[in-house]
Design a protein around this motif. Structure first.
Motif, mmCIF file in Angstrom:
data_model
loop_
_atom_site.group_PDB
_atom_site.id
_atom_site.type_symbol
_atom_site.label_atom_id
_atom_site.label_comp_id
_atom_site.label_asym_id
_atom_site.label_seq_id
_atom_site.Cartn_x
_atom_site.Cartn_y
_atom_site.Cartn_z
ATOM 1 N N CYS A 176 0.836 -1.202 0.000
ATOM 2 C CA CYS A 176 0.000 0.000 0.000
ATOM 3 C C CYS A 176 0.872 1.254 0.000
ATOM 4 O O CYS A 176 2.075 1.209 0.294
ATOM 5 N N TYR A 177 0.237 2.374 -0.348
ATOM 6 C CA TYR A 177 0.959 3.637 -0.432
ATOM 7 C C TYR A 177 0.110 4.731 0.235
ATOM 8 O O TYR A 177 -1.044 4.960 -0.134
ATOM 9 N N PHE A 178 0.727 5.394 1.259
ATOM 10 C CA PHE A 178 0.067 6.495 1.984
ATOM 11 C C PHE A 178 0.833 7.783 1.695
ATOM 12 O O PHE A 178 2.051 7.834 1.897
ATOM 13 N N GLU A 179 0.120 8.818 1.232
ATOM 14 C CA GLU A 179 0.780 10.085 0.908
ATOM 15 C C GLU A 179 -0.091 11.268 1.348
ATOM 16 O O GLU A 179 -1.310 11.273 1.133
ATOM 17 N N ASP A 180 0.581 12.253 1.962
ATOM 18 C CA ASP A 180 -0.090 13.491 2.405
ATOM 19 C C ASP A 180 -1.342 13.186 3.236
ATOM 20 O O ASP A 180 -2.458 13.616 2.908
ATOM 21 N N ILE A 181 -1.127 12.454 4.277
ATOM 22 C CA ILE A 181 -2.226 12.055 5.159
ATOM 23 C C ILE A 181 -2.211 12.932 6.411
ATOM 24 O O ILE A 181 -1.166 13.148 7.031
ATOM 25 N N LYS A 182 -3.382 13.432 6.767
ATOM 26 C CA LYS A 182 -3.558 14.203 7.996
ATOM 27 C C LYS A 182 -4.522 13.448 8.905
ATOM 28 O O LYS A 182 -5.674 13.202 8.528
ATOM 29 N N SER A 183 -4.050 13.047 10.070
ATOM 30 C CA SER A 183 -4.868 12.187 10.921
ATOM 31 C C SER A 183 -5.133 12.844 12.269
ATOM 32 O O SER A 183 -4.342 13.633 12.783
ATOM 33 N N THR A 184 -6.302 12.488 12.828
ATOM 34 C CA THR A 184 -6.691 12.931 14.165
ATOM 35 C C THR A 184 -7.313 11.741 14.890
ATOM 36 O O THR A 184 -8.271 11.145 14.373
#
Length: 600
Positions: A394-402
């Motif tokens: 998988c590929y995660f890019e520019d993720i903003k998490s709360t």
């Protein structure tokens, strides 16, 4: 040759000037050696001699120094004894006179206050001390308003977050005890200057503290300073008021605490949600909007400090209120949390392959899922939890998490690029050939998430709700008396507390909160007035400081009690508050009435 002395008789004759001359008459005798001075005086009868010496002792003999003007030792002792007796007599007279003057001093002072009236000086002092009280009210709201942003900005855990609120109240409690006693010894004005200066200095420093340790220390010191303001303000203002004006004007003064809450709520609402109002110096120094809010909150204390510098020196159980004040916002937050949790979407054993997630994931729970060759890019992941899931290629890019976590997951051949997903987000996960590129480490603010305007609105309405109670207590404090105000207000607020059991929505809780604040503030004002009237000037600040310290301690205990039961049941904390208010209201009716008491 015939001895001329043989035919003479020894005889003393008195000459002129009181001198004595010796002569010897014929036929007189002489001593054995023939010296005339050894001749016996004319013989006296035995009885005469006895009478002459009878009763004589050594003390009656002539004192040697008498002719030299030196007093007899006995005379000296007698004079000293008389001087001591006279000194004691004068001391007793002076003490009695001083007692009489002290007994008359309160009446004299009250007469002076009546002659002077309630004029421009009292109104100036009213504003200055009101600003100091307003600063205390602002500080009571600051931590609660900045915490949602500060905990993310400084990576504060839930345990540390609770520690901040606890230490601030402890600092205020200690400050009330210390400064209340000091103002009786050092003077009200001087101590108030110290209190405001300490609060200003450490509150200002807390604006720029980048670590949680320094922020905690600065807020503790600030709380220690401002915690002493209430005992000083009320005792200071009381001693410049005449008897028939005390209850009314002290009640008006209490309104400034309400204004502090309104000021803090309004400025928090207007400043904290605006991220663009802050600035940064490199990556180490961040000045976000919640720090600017703390800076703006210093204005009331600064204005009070400037004003009190020009003022002269002074001459001369609200447990349930604070406990419920802490509980109301937490109860509303918990209701919001329950409502949010009730809407969570649960995905079980889903399998997603070669899919591009280009939409936000919000309030979801994924269990035992499989994600193969999937891409997550330019999205927000909010309140999402992945449990026992597999991520492969998988590929995660520019993720903003709360509030997003991966728990007991397996992650293989996966790349995280420019995301805030890193070690702390993964709990008991197995990583195989996983790469993190340009991670956004640390904690990051989400201003839309962390600044719910409902919390600011609740505090604003709660502060505004005390206005009617303040007006009523001010108008009737001197007319119907302090005791009736306190007892009636506490019993009325207990009814509002009991009705909270029937509240099952946020709107109902807010409604009863406002009614509770409006009803209970009159009791609070009455307690403030009677506390400064019951004690003499030399002990007034100390007594008020102890009472206010006990009040802060009760708030600390109440916060623990409500925190323990907030997720379990609301019956126990509400019943405890209800019982305390009813008992307090009934006991208050036994207190002495002080509306016609002259300050001692």
């Amino acid at each position: 040759m015939e001895d001329p002395y043989q035919n003479n008789v020894n005889q003393y004759t008195e000459g002129g000037g009181g001198e004595y001359t010796y002569t010897q008459q014929e036929g007189g005798g002489s001593g054995p050696d023939g010296y005339p001075y050894q001749t016996d005086y004319p013989p006296q009868e035995e009885d005469a001699r006895s009478d002459a010496t009878e009763g004589a002792d050594d003390d009656d003999q002539m004192y040697e120094g008498e002719y030299q003007g030196i007093p007899h030792p006995d005379e000296i002792k007698e004079a000293r004894r008389a001087a001591r007796i006279e000194a004691r007599r004068k001391a007793r007279q002076a003490a009695q006179q001083e007692e009489v003057e002290e007994e008359n001093l309160p009446e004299q002072y009250e007469s002076i206050m009546e002659d002077c009236g309630h004029g421009r000086f009292q109104w100036m002092l009213f504003v200055v001390l009101g600003l100091a009280l307003m600063a205390d009210g602002v500080d009571g709201f600051v931590v609660g308003f900045v915490m949602p942003s500060a905990e993310k900005d400084m990576c504060i855990s839930n345990a540390d977050k609770g520690l901040l609120g606890l230490l601030v109240y402890v600092a205020m409690m200690v400050g009330a005890l210390v400064w209340g006693g000091l103002c009786d010894k050092m003077g009200r004005r001087k101590c108030l200057i110290y209190v405001l200066s300490i609060d200003l200095l450490f509150s200002f420093l807390s604006c720029f503290a980048q670590s949680y340790g320094f922020f905690l220390f600065f807020r503790f010191c600030s709380g220690f300073g401002i915690g002493g303001s209430i005992p000083i303000v009320y005792t200071y203002f009381t001693e410049f008021l005449q008897m028939d004006k005390r209850g009314e004007h002290l009640s008006w003064l209490c309104m400034f605490w309400m204004l502090g809450g309104l000021y803090a709520s309004f400025t928090a609402w207007g400043i904290i949600p605006h991220y663009g109002w802050g600035f940064a110096i490199g990556s180490e120094f961040q000045m976000h909007s919640w720090r600017l809010f703390i800076l703006v909150c210093l204005f009331p204390a600064l204005a009070a400090l400037v004003g009190v510098v020009f003022m002269p020196e002074s001459p001369g159980s609200s447990w349930s209120y604070h406990g419920l004040g802490v509980w109301f916002p937490d109860m509303i937050k918990y209701m919001q949390y329950e409502e949010y949790e009730s809407k969570v979407k649960v995905f079980h054993r889903e399998k997603v392959e070669r899919f591009h997630f280009n939409f936000s994931l919000i309030n979801q729970l994924h269990r035992e899922g499989e994600y193969i060759h999937d891409k997550f890019a330019n999205i927000e992941i909010k309140s999402v939890k992945f449990e026992d899931s597999l991520f492969e290629n998988c590929y995660f890019e520019d993720i903003k998490s709360t509030n997003t976590f991966f728990e007991n997951c397996t992650i293989k051949n996966t790349v995280f690029y420019n995301t805030d997903l890193w070690q702390e987000k993964f709990k008991d996960c197995r990583m195989e050939n996983t790469t993190f590129l340009h991670p956004k480490k640390g904690c990051h603010l989400n201003f839309q998430e962390e600044n719910d305007i409902v919390i600011y609105l609740v505090s604003f309405l709660g502060s505004l709700a005390v206005l009617p109670g303040n007006i009523i207590s001010a108008l009737f404090m001197d007319k119907i008396g302090r005791i009736r105000i306190i007892g009636g207000s506490m019993l009325a607020s207990s009814a509002c507390t009991f009705l909270l059991l029937l509240s099952f929505s946020q709107g109902a809780v807010i409604c009863w909160q406002c009614l509770f604040y409006g009803a209970s503030v009159a009791a609070w004002n009455g307690l403030e007035v009677i506390s400064v009237e019951l004690y003499p000037s030399a002990k007034r600040g100390t007594a008020f400081g102890i009472l206010n310290g006990i009040c802060k301690f009760a708030a600390i205990v109440a916060s623990f009690i409500f925190a323990a039961f907030i997720g379990v049941t609301k019956i126990i904390p509400i019943f405890m508050a209800f019982s305390a208010l009813v008992c307090g209201g009934l006991v208050a009716l036994k207190l002495p009435e002080t509306r016609e008491k002259i300050l001692s």
